[in-house]
Design an enzyme around this catalytic site. Structure first.
Site, PDB file in Angstrom:
ATOM      1  N   GLN A 220      -3.462 -20.360  19.950  1.00 54.23           N
ATOM      2  CA  GLN A 220      -4.320 -19.378  19.274  1.00 54.23           C
ATOM      3  C   GLN A 220      -4.341 -18.058  20.025  1.00 54.23           C
ATOM      4  OE1 GLN A 220      -8.215 -21.099  18.613  1.00 54.23           O
ATOM      5  NE2 GLN A 220      -7.298 -22.949  17.766  1.00 54.23           N
ATOM      6  N   CYS A 221      -3.904 -18.071  21.287  1.00 58.88           N
ATOM      7  CA  CYS A 221      -3.846 -16.818  22.053  1.00 58.88           C
ATOM      8  C   CYS A 221      -2.591 -16.071  21.631  1.00 58.88           C
ATOM      9  CB  CYS A 221      -3.746 -17.099  23.549  1.00 58.88           C
ATOM     10  SG  CYS A 221      -5.074 -18.104  24.182  1.00 58.88           S
TER      11      CYS A 221
ATOM     12  N   THR B 238       1.625  -4.531   4.229  1.00 60.86           N
ATOM     13  CA  THR B 238       1.452  -4.900   5.640  1.00 60.86           C
ATOM     14  C   THR B 238       0.924  -6.323   5.822  1.00 60.86           C
ATOM     15  OG1 THR B 238      -0.778  -3.955   5.650  1.00 60.86           O
ATOM     16  CG2 THR B 238       1.026  -2.523   6.372  1.00 60.86           C
ATOM     17  N   ASP B 239       0.225  -6.851   4.800  1.00 64.66           N
ATOM     18  CA  ASP B 239      -0.472  -8.126   5.011  1.00 64.66           C
ATOM     19  C   ASP B 239       0.464  -9.260   5.420  1.00 64.66           C
ATOM     20  OD1 ASP B 239      -2.925  -7.027   4.546  1.00 64.66           O
ATOM     21  OD2 ASP B 239      -3.026  -7.617   2.436  1.00 64.66           O
TER      22      ASP B 239
ATOM     23  N   ASP C 130       1.580  -6.736  -4.365  1.00 68.32           N
ATOM     24  CA  ASP C 130       0.744  -6.707  -3.176  1.00 68.32           C
ATOM     25  C   ASP C 130       1.317  -7.839  -2.320  1.00 68.32           C
ATOM     26  OD1 ASP C 130      -2.562  -6.095  -2.418  1.00 68.32           O
ATOM     27  OD2 ASP C 130      -1.452  -7.686  -1.399  1.00 68.32           O
ATOM     28  N   SER C 131       1.585  -7.599  -1.058  1.00 65.20           N
ATOM     29  CA  SER C 131       2.356  -8.583  -0.285  1.00 65.20           C
ATOM     30  C   SER C 131       1.604  -9.887  -0.044  1.00 65.20           C
ATOM     31  CB  SER C 131       2.837  -7.985   1.033  1.00 65.20           C
ATOM     32  OG  SER C 131       1.796  -7.942   1.982  1.00 65.20           O
ATOM     33  N   SER C 132       0.311  -9.932  -0.370  1.00 62.97           N
ATOM     34  CA  SER C 132      -0.400 -11.218  -0.276  1.00 62.97           C
ATOM     35  C   SER C 132       0.217 -12.240  -1.229  1.00 62.97           C
ATOM     36  CB  SER C 132      -1.864 -11.053  -0.658  1.00 62.97           C
ATOM     37  OG  SER C 132      -2.367  -9.851  -0.188  1.00 62.97           O
TER      38      SER C 132
ATOM     39  N   THR D 211       0.814  -1.221   0.000  1.00 64.17           N
ATOM     40  CA  THR D 211       0.000   0.000   0.000  1.00 64.17           C
ATOM     41  C   THR D 211       0.842   1.263   0.000  1.00 64.17           C
ATOM     42  OG1 THR D 211      -1.854  -1.065   1.100  1.00 64.17           O
ATOM     43  CG2 THR D 211      -1.665   1.297   1.424  1.00 64.17           C
TER      44      THR D 211
HETATM   45  N1  ASP Z   1      -2.598  -5.665   0.502  1.00 68.54           N
HETATM   46  C1  ASP Z   1      -1.563  -4.739   0.893  1.00 68.54           C
HETATM   47  C2  ASP Z   1      -0.255  -5.498   0.950  1.00 68.54           C
HETATM   48  O1  ASP Z   1       0.004  -6.194   1.890  1.00 68.54           O
HETATM   49  C3  ASP Z   1      -1.889  -4.141   2.227  1.00 68.54           C
HETATM   50  C4  ASP Z   1      -0.904  -3.135   2.754  1.00 68.54           C
HETATM   51  O2  ASP Z   1       0.180  -2.940   2.265  1.00 68.54           O
HETATM   52  O3  ASP Z   1      -1.249  -2.493   3.772  1.00 68.54           O
HETATM   53  O4  ASP Z   1       0.505  -5.417   0.005  1.00 68.54           O
END
Ligand code: ASP
Length: 343
Positions: free
Chosen positions: A271-272, A89-90, A57-59, A12
């Site tokens: 999971q915690c 961020t993902d 996109d980091s996904s 992002t």
């Molecule tokens: N989908 C974006 C990514 O991880 C989200 C982000 O960067 O905040 O590339």
């Protein structure tokens, strides 16, 4: 004058609005950086930027991109005092964890950052995250892979993405912040790793078959039998609380036993987000250990996955990997400070 290399991977932070929604665009992002006079102020270190190709996109990040980022750092290791990785961020917590293992003997700051709102927007968190990450990378205090976001510097392999929309998007639930950027940047010196004693080298990762299974009430373990026993080399089980599995666990235990005998490594996580797995604290968990699973203690799932990739890629024996998963290598598990064993 300190010199920092920024590696732009996508995410992002550098995205611009396109008819299909936000997407990364190299030229547009560079133009935006050029319009930030602060980045060229005397108070800033010298910096260069290189772009990964393609920007993602980091996904979409896989071990292939982790290796490419690692190579960029390795090729430039001696030429720069530190590195800032601009990343979506993902999956930033996964990449930070992976790099913490791959960069063996690292003594330089490697700071991952990104933003929830792109730099192209009037209201954005990208500007502060980039500037402060650069200052921290040039500050000479940090010798490890970290994540800077929303005013906090966190150990990379302790982080989780905690919020999909807050500007403070990351947490380090089981380890204190390494620094807080308020009016001044205040470092928590006792929490930082000392410079590594080894010499630097890059361990590339291979895409070993690894799985994560989240236990839930009513889970039918038998559905996972053939995947767990025949297909996967490493499994992270996200259990309840301190390492507990449902009472009808008998269906899981033979699967774990069979998988372990086949050389599959099974790591028990919780999971915690906060707290530690304690196998044997309850009847419902002691059998897991007997069946051959190992404890992840307070490791995050992100770091457990990255550590499995790393240890398999090092070519260690199954027994050695089991032992290493229960010991801290880069500060990813809470044990006595200073007891990290470089592998
Ligand atoms: N989908 C974006 C990514 O991880 C989200 C982000 O960067 O905040 O590339």
């Amino acid at each position: 004058m300190k010199k920092i290399l920024m590696i732009y991977t996508g995410g992002t932070i550098g995205m611009v609005n396109t008819p299909q929604g936000y997407a990364p665009q190299k030229e547009a992002f560079h133009a935006l950086l050029d319009q930030l006079p602060e980045l060229h102020s005397k108070a800033m270190p010298l910096w260069d930027i290189v772009d990964m190709d393609p920007l993602l996109d980091s996904s979409n990040i896989t071990v292939v991109e982790w290796n490419a980022i690692g190579r960029r750092i390795a090729e430039n290791y001696n030429a720069y005092d530190g590195f800032v990785i601009l990343h979506g961020t993902d999956t930033m917590a996964y990449t930070a964890s992976a790099l913490s293992f791959m960069l063996r003997g690292n003594g330089k700051p490697v700071i991952l950052t990104g933003s929830q709102i792109p730099l192209c927007e009037i209201r954005n968190d990208a500007r502060d995250n980039i500037i402060t990450a650069l200052l921290i990378a040039a500050g000479g205090q940090v010798h490890e892979v970290c994540l800077y976001f929303g005013g906090k510097l966190l150990r990379g392999n302790r982080t989780i993405k905690y919020s999909a929309d807050d500007l403070i998007a990351f947490e380090s639930p089981n380890y204190p912040a390494l620094a807080e950027a308020g009016i001044a940047i205040r470092y928590n010196r006792a929490a930082l790793l000392p410079p590594s004693r080894g010499s630097f080298s890059l361990q590339p990762l291979e895409n070993f078959p690894i799985g994560v299974i989240k236990v839930f009430p009513g889970i039918q373990f038998e559905l996972f039998d053939s995947i767990m026993t025949e297909r996967l080399r490493g499994i992270v089980i996200e259990t309840f609380g301190a390492g507990n599995i449902p009472g009808h666990a008998n269906s899981l235990l033979p699967i774990i036993r069979k998988a372990s005998e086949n050389g599959t490594i099974i790591i028990v996580c919780s999971q915690c987000p906060h707290g530690t797995v304690s196998l044997g604290a309850y009847e419902t968990s002691s059998a897991l250990k007997e069946a051959g699973a190992v404890s992840g203690y307070d490791i995050t799932t992100e770091a457990a996955v990255a550590k499995l990739y790393y240890l398999f890629s090092r070519g260690l024996s199954t027994d050695e990997i089991r032992v290493r998963m229960e010991r801290s290598m880069r500060g990813e598990i809470t044990i006595e400070p200073g007891a990290e064993e470089e592998v």
